[in-house]
Design an enzyme around this catalytic site. Sequence first.
Site, mmCIF file in Angstrom:
data_model
loop_
_atom_site.group_PDB
_atom_site.id
_atom_site.type_symbol
_atom_site.label_atom_id
_atom_site.label_comp_id
_atom_site.label_asym_id
_atom_site.label_seq_id
_atom_site.Cartn_x
_atom_site.Cartn_y
_atom_site.Cartn_z
ATOM 1 N N CYS A 40 0.832 -1.207 0.000
ATOM 2 C CA CYS A 40 0.000 0.000 0.000
ATOM 3 C C CYS A 40 0.869 1.262 0.000
ATOM 4 C CB CYS A 40 -0.919 -0.062 1.227
ATOM 5 S SG CYS A 40 -1.725 1.481 1.645
ATOM 6 N N CYS A 43 0.094 3.868 2.670
ATOM 7 C CA CYS A 43 0.542 3.375 3.985
ATOM 8 C C CYS A 43 2.014 3.711 4.203
ATOM 9 C CB CYS A 43 0.354 1.859 4.087
ATOM 10 S SG CYS A 43 -1.362 1.327 3.941
#
Length: 122
Positions: A40, A43
Amino acid sequence: MAAEEGQVIACHTTEAWEEQLRKGNETKKLIVVDFTASWCGPCRFIAPILAELAKKTPEITFLKVDVDELKKVAEDWAVEAMPTFVFLKEGKIVDKVVGAKKDDLVLKVGQYAAASVATASA
């Protein structure tokens, strides 16, 4: 695994996760959980910001859970998007930030940190 103040604690097993929740319940400290994933991009963008918040607010416990590593934990907490930040107090969700929303995350951590300092000194 000892709860290290001032850093984000990665939970790699369900046992480690449950241990951190138990400690949070016992101490009544706020826990901020970063539900993340290695693939991600957002993230990875927010991770250093979370680490900085952990350094600045040792009165809050910061945990990191990889949703691919601990799928059951992510399902139990109804995590559908990454990153999701869940704010827990005594085992209950008190707040949530979905997405790499730096300003929202910083603001909410600041609000809860101020509230916990006020409670501690009362």
